[in-house]
Write an enzyme that holds these catalytic residues in place. Sequence first.
Site, PDB file in Angstrom:
ATOM      1  N   LYS A  87     -12.194  -0.743   7.958  1.00 54.27           N
ATOM      2  CA  LYS A  87     -11.454  -1.721   8.922  1.00 54.27           C
ATOM      3  C   LYS A  87     -11.731  -1.144  10.498  1.00 54.27           C
ATOM      4  O   LYS A  87     -12.565  -2.198  11.290  1.00 54.27           O
ATOM      5  CB  LYS A  87      -9.889  -1.634   8.780  1.00 54.27           C
ATOM      6  CG  LYS A  87      -9.463  -2.095   7.504  1.00 54.27           C
ATOM      7  CD  LYS A  87      -8.339  -1.374   6.986  1.00 54.27           C
ATOM      8  CE  LYS A  87      -8.178  -1.595   5.350  1.00 54.27           C
ATOM      9  NZ  LYS A  87      -8.237  -2.983   5.088  1.00 54.27           N
ATOM     10  N   TRP A 117       1.117  -1.248  -0.109  1.00 56.41           N
ATOM     11  CA  TRP A 117      -0.030   0.022  -0.086  1.00 56.41           C
ATOM     12  C   TRP A 117       0.814   1.273   0.073  1.00 56.41           C
ATOM     13  O   TRP A 117       0.482   2.167  -0.561  1.00 56.41           O
ATOM     14  CB  TRP A 117      -1.057   0.075   1.150  1.00 56.41           C
ATOM     15  CG  TRP A 117      -2.062  -1.235   1.192  1.00 56.41           C
ATOM     16  CD1 TRP A 117      -2.207  -2.018   1.927  1.00 56.41           C
ATOM     17  CD2 TRP A 117      -3.060  -1.547  -0.027  1.00 56.41           C
ATOM     18  NE1 TRP A 117      -3.130  -3.069   1.501  1.00 56.41           N
ATOM     19  CE2 TRP A 117      -3.573  -2.545   0.289  1.00 56.41           C
ATOM     20  CE3 TRP A 117      -3.186  -0.722  -1.150  1.00 56.41           C
ATOM     21  CZ2 TRP A 117      -4.642  -3.122  -0.539  1.00 56.41           C
ATOM     22  CZ3 TRP A 117      -4.228  -1.254  -2.093  1.00 56.41           C
ATOM     23  CH2 TRP A 117      -5.109  -2.304  -1.619  1.00 56.41           C
ATOM     24  N   ASP A 147      -1.123   7.472   5.883  1.00 57.87           N
ATOM     25  CA  ASP A 147      -2.277   6.487   5.741  1.00 57.87           C
ATOM     26  C   ASP A 147      -2.328   5.702   6.822  1.00 57.87           C
ATOM     27  O   ASP A 147      -1.706   4.753   7.156  1.00 57.87           O
ATOM     28  CB  ASP A 147      -1.763   5.487   4.410  1.00 57.87           C
ATOM     29  CG  ASP A 147      -3.117   4.276   4.067  1.00 57.87           C
ATOM     30  OD1 ASP A 147      -3.886   4.489   4.999  1.00 57.87           O
ATOM     31  OD2 ASP A 147      -2.650   3.861   3.054  1.00 57.87           O
TER      32      ASP A 147
HETATM   33  N1  PMP Z   1      -4.239   1.336   2.796  1.00 57.94           N
HETATM   34  C1  PMP Z   1      -3.985   0.589   3.395  1.00 57.94           C
HETATM   35  C2  PMP Z   1      -3.123   0.588   4.466  1.00 57.94           C
HETATM   36  C3  PMP Z   1      -4.862  -0.726   3.007  1.00 57.94           C
HETATM   37  O1  PMP Z   1      -5.046  -1.763   4.032  1.00 57.94           O
HETATM   38  C4  PMP Z   1      -5.908  -0.517   2.181  1.00 57.94           C
HETATM   39  C5  PMP Z   1      -6.911  -1.757   1.660  1.00 57.94           C
HETATM   40  N2  PMP Z   1      -7.840  -1.594   2.262  1.00 57.94           N
HETATM   41  C6  PMP Z   1      -5.841   0.569   1.352  1.00 57.94           C
HETATM   42  C7  PMP Z   1      -5.035   1.638   1.489  1.00 57.94           C
HETATM   43  C8  PMP Z   1      -6.826   0.587  -0.007  1.00 57.94           C
HETATM   44  O2  PMP Z   1      -7.891   0.670   0.453  1.00 57.94           O
HETATM   45  P1  PMP Z   1      -9.103   0.705  -0.871  1.00 57.94           P
HETATM   46  O3  PMP Z   1      -9.293  -0.877  -0.841  1.00 57.94           O
HETATM   47  O4  PMP Z   1     -10.476   1.383  -0.095  1.00 57.94           O
HETATM   48  O5  PMP Z   1      -8.667   1.445  -1.891  1.00 57.94           O
END
Ligand code: PMP
Length: 360
Positions: A194, A101, A170
């Site tokens: 989450k 990520w 993030d």
């Molecule tokens: N950042 C982190 C730390 C994640 O775990 C995730 C996955 N849920 C994301 C970003 C991407 O999120 P999304 O699937 O809502 O685009």
Amino acid sequence: MRKIIFNAGPATLPEVVLQQASEGILDLSNEGISVAEISHRSTLFQNILAETLHLLRELLCLNHDHEVLLLQGGGRLQFAQIPMNFLSKETAAGFIDTGYWAHQAMMYAAYYGNTNTIASSQQKQYTCIPKATEFKASNGYAYIHLTSNNTIYGTQFHQIPTVDSPLIIDMSSDILSRIIDFDKIDFAYACAQKNIGPAGLSIAIVKKDFLARSNTHIPPVFNYQLLAAKKSNYYTPPVLATYISLLNLRWLKAQGGVATMEAINHQKAKALYAEIDRNSLFENNIQAEDRSYMNACFTMQSAEMEQAFIDFCEQHHIIGIKGHKITGGLRVSMYNAQTLDNVQQLIHIMRAYETNYMNK
Ligand code: PMP
């Protein structure tokens, strides 16, 4: 029978929240209308939105220097929206690369400006968090970006590093799970699925002086300054997801807030890692001090053994422990709504599985 759900996200929610949500879907506060039917301009929704933003402020101990935004979409949308607002072809952003990520956030930013990796644990297969002494110079950047909890690899920054440029974090997989000093952070964001509520929205916490420096020559839908001025009600917000998030935040407050959650999260993670370390069938190769309190990632001797264990868990109504497809292995996610009892139930199953295996 309700299952024990260890999904990484969308993740389990407290049963009482689901009960209240189901009532609101049929009839919101005896108003004769479903929460899925109310207008986003109605007083009913204005109250839901105002209480959600207020509770986030209270639970995260924010002050008047901070703006809280409720945004459509998930984490990846923020990977794009952040550089649109804060990066240009003339400037550069620095990234701490601690896994998939974190790396994706950098790839998205590269569409809008220059990017540099200022620290990375890639060469160590993302099994640790880079130490501050390993960082390259962090001054002169439009911002530095890091991922506080690495959902896929199971590592976590237990201390937020100090850097010499504005800091963006993030917090998708550990927001509201531990006490954080937001005075040190210029922009923090998290997708909801989450620790906040159902998928479909994200939150951002931004320092007002940093926000004032954002680029406003972008389509209004992406413009943080405008979204803040419109108090997160510019476009149609995800009304239902916001409502369920509000119920979850009320639940969190009733449990004692973030400090109480942090203590319980430590207990859960400590108990599970102790069992992984003790049990001869499981292994966790993450550097001990960087282990995540949210996502415990571990392996068995082979993919076949892992699948057999996943099947055994499912027979006992425990689901969601398959690792991410990038890493394989097993992953147990223990966000706020996961109870210590459920984690202990899993530990019990791990022990039983070991006993069965040894007696074969
Ligand atoms: N950042 C982190 C730390 C994640 O775990 C995730 C996955 N849920 C994301 C970003 C991407 O999120 P999304 O699937 O809502 O685009």
